[in-house]
Scaffold this active site. Structure first.
Site, PDB file in Angstrom:
ATOM      1  N   TRP A 121       0.877  -1.177   0.000  1.00 55.55           N
ATOM      2  CA  TRP A 121       0.000   0.000   0.000  1.00 55.55           C
ATOM      3  C   TRP A 121       0.915   1.228   0.000  1.00 55.55           C
ATOM      4  O   TRP A 121       1.810   1.325   0.854  1.00 55.55           O
ATOM      5  CB  TRP A 121      -0.864  -0.051   1.269  1.00 55.55           C
ATOM      6  CG  TRP A 121      -1.815   1.082   1.461  1.00 55.55           C
ATOM      7  CD1 TRP A 121      -2.755   1.530   0.573  1.00 55.55           C
ATOM      8  CD2 TRP A 121      -1.959   1.882   2.640  1.00 55.55           C
ATOM      9  NE1 TRP A 121      -3.460   2.562   1.134  1.00 55.55           N
ATOM     10  CE2 TRP A 121      -2.992   2.803   2.403  1.00 55.55           C
ATOM     11  CE3 TRP A 121      -1.326   1.919   3.884  1.00 55.55           C
ATOM     12  CZ2 TRP A 121      -3.405   3.735   3.342  1.00 55.55           C
ATOM     13  CZ3 TRP A 121      -1.733   2.841   4.816  1.00 55.55           C
ATOM     14  CH2 TRP A 121      -2.759   3.739   4.549  1.00 55.55           C
ATOM     15  N   ASP A 165      -0.556  -5.081   9.576  1.00 55.55           N
ATOM     16  CA  ASP A 165      -1.618  -4.187   9.122  1.00 55.55           C
ATOM     17  C   ASP A 165      -2.845  -5.055   8.870  1.00 55.55           C
ATOM     18  O   ASP A 165      -2.867  -5.877   7.954  1.00 55.55           O
ATOM     19  CB  ASP A 165      -1.159  -3.473   7.846  1.00 55.55           C
ATOM     20  CG  ASP A 165      -2.158  -2.414   7.386  1.00 55.55           C
ATOM     21  OD1 ASP A 165      -3.335  -2.499   7.791  1.00 55.55           O
ATOM     22  OD2 ASP A 165      -1.767  -1.519   6.621  1.00 55.55           O
ATOM     23  N   LYS A 170     -13.579  -0.849   6.752  1.00 53.94           N
ATOM     24  CA  LYS A 170     -14.125  -1.787   5.763  1.00 53.94           C
ATOM     25  C   LYS A 170     -15.128  -2.721   6.424  1.00 53.94           C
ATOM     26  O   LYS A 170     -16.219  -2.921   5.928  1.00 53.94           O
ATOM     27  CB  LYS A 170     -13.016  -2.629   5.132  1.00 53.94           C
ATOM     28  CG  LYS A 170     -11.665  -1.967   5.013  1.00 53.94           C
ATOM     29  CD  LYS A 170     -11.536  -1.018   3.858  1.00 53.94           C
ATOM     30  CE  LYS A 170     -10.213  -0.277   3.932  1.00 53.94           C
ATOM     31  NZ  LYS A 170      -9.947   0.628   2.860  1.00 53.94           N
TER      32      LYS A 170
HETATM   33  C1  LMR Z   1      -6.991   1.735  -0.194  1.00 51.32           C
HETATM   34  O1  LMR Z   1      -5.882   1.199  -0.281  1.00 51.32           O
HETATM   35  O2  LMR Z   1      -7.671   2.002  -1.193  1.00 51.32           O
HETATM   36  C2  LMR Z   1      -7.577   2.055   1.147  1.00 51.32           C
HETATM   37  O3  LMR Z   1      -6.765   1.545   2.148  1.00 51.32           O
HETATM   38  C3  LMR Z   1      -7.893   3.484   1.312  1.00 51.32           C
HETATM   39  C4  LMR Z   1      -6.693   4.325   1.525  1.00 51.32           C
HETATM   40  O4  LMR Z   1      -6.676   5.064   2.499  1.00 51.32           O
HETATM   41  O5  LMR Z   1      -5.757   4.282   0.715  1.00 51.32           O
END
Ligand code: LMR
Length: 399
Positions: free
Chosen positions: A132, A213, A248
């Protein structure tokens, strides 16, 4: 001349910036598969029935909106502990789990980063490649140098478990290892239980600091199953951190309701960790908001509401799985070549499509279908009304 003269323009956020681009697109038929947000068959972010009932109860019994304790609503923190560490024996009863309410999972990560910076600001943070996008920024802003460990073998469309374990085996003692407990974001590829055992073992051997996470609990296999990695680390008995979120699983995105939990060595250490976490929170935003934590605590504290919530979560999870199957079948029917079984092998909200940045840009420009430049598509925003348009768009950019 202004104080801001030397500030350059920052790049758009790769995830939330895509929502900005989507909202700015005047096309009447556009589809947002960018941000990780679950939408129902009608394309709406649902208000869960369990949450609706909790709202009604809270409305019938209004409480003042005074400041919460720095560490959050006590009933909420307790409920989070039980939800996450429920299968880990009596660690909670032993006072070895510290939980602090946070502004979403991101807030939990940030408080954890602040705490770890007090321990060793020179520690290296290792994140999966890919991860991420905000993991990198968040830990860098907290002062850490951030590196990566191998994760995705893109050509083979699987996790490079050996590479991952090898990289962790070479990490310096005290390195912080950010791990996706379930529903890996962005790839959708999760470690198998036997792989987790290897990761837990190498973290112990190398004296690494695992930081899990857990933003998507309940979207892969189930509430308990999706915390299996937490349980494995807990049973290993060494300290680690977990950032969790109800964005979520409760569809409470805008309430920013999450937590940071730490497993410590003993109750005395817990007291010190909690005291320092409170200093971190106080300096960042003083204390957390009330509403989301009250809603979650009400649902988790009531047997009936909790059962209803779990049913609704199962419904969301199953709907996304159904959309995965439909997307794969649709692309196969549309003649997209190659083995598309990866779409149904991946889990959680996302599919890492393998589409290139130019292909993702063409999806946006020509078909008004928004995914991330990395090729990540949020399948939780598909429904029977938009899937055919998505299939046709992807088939054309892949032709
Ligand atoms: C995502 O990866 O789309 C979610 O975790 C929202 C975000 O805050 O990035």
């Amino acid at each position: 001349m202004s104080v801001f003269s030397s500030l350059p323009l920052a790049p758009r956020d790769p995830v939330l910036g895509m929502t900005e681009a989507f909202l700015a697109d005047p096309a009447p038929a556009k589809i947002n598969l960018g941000v990780g947000v679950y939408q129902d068959e009608d394309g709406r972010v649902p208000v869960l029935d369990a949450v609706r009932q909790a709202q009604a109860r809270l409305a019938d019994d209004p409480r003042p909106y005074g400041y919460l304790p720095i560490s959050g609503l006590p009933a909420y923190d307790e409920a989070v502990k039980r939800l996450i560490f429920g299968a880990s024996g009596d660690l909670v009863a032993q006072g070895r789990v510290v939980t602090v309410q946070a502004l979403g999972g991101t807030g939990g990560l940030r408080i954890g980063a602040g705490l770890l910076a007090l321990v060793d600001p020179k520690a290296q943070v290792l994140v999966s490649d890919p991860t991420w996008e905000n993991h990198q920024t968040l830990f860098q802003r907290a002062g850490f140098a951030v590196g990566t460990y191998r994760y995705l073998d893109a050509a083979a469309r699987r996790i490079d478990v050996d590479g991952m374990v090898e990289d962790l085996g070479r990490a310096a003692a005290g390195s912080i290892v950010v791990l996706h407990a379930c529903c890996h974001n962005p790839t959708g590829y999760d470690l198998a239980p036997a792989d987790w055992d290897k990761v837990v073992a190498v973290c112990g051997q190398r004296d690494l600091v695992p930081f899990l996470d857990l933003a998507y609990q309940g979207f892969s296999q189930g509430i308990v199953e999706d915390a299996d990695a937490v349980t494995k680390f807990a049973l290993a008995g060494r300290p680690f951190l977990v950032a969790s979120s109800f964005s979520k699983s409760f569809s409470l995105y805008g309430e920013r309701v999450g937590a940071i939990s730490c497993l410590t060595a003993d109750a005395d250490q817990s007291e010190r960790v909690l005291s320092q976490a409170k200093v971190v929170v106080r300096a960042l935003y003083s204390n957390p908001p009330t509403n989301g934590a009250r809603l979650v605590a009400t649902v988790l504290g009531d047997r009936g509401l909790r059962a209803e919530w779990e049913n609704e979560l199962t419904g969301m999870r199953d709907r996304v799985k159904g959309m995965r199957a439909l997307l794969r079948a649709g692309l196969e029917r549309a003649g997209v070549p190659g083995d598309l079984s990866y779409i149904t092998a991946q889990t959680g909200m996302f599919s890492y499509s393998g589409l290139s940045q130019p292909q993702m840009a063409r999806l946006r420009r020509d078909f008004h279908v928004y995914g991330l430049d990395s090729g990540r598509l949020c399948l939780a925003a598909l429904n029977h009304g938009n899937i055919e348009a998505v299939v046709q768009a992807i088939a054309q950019v892949m032709a």
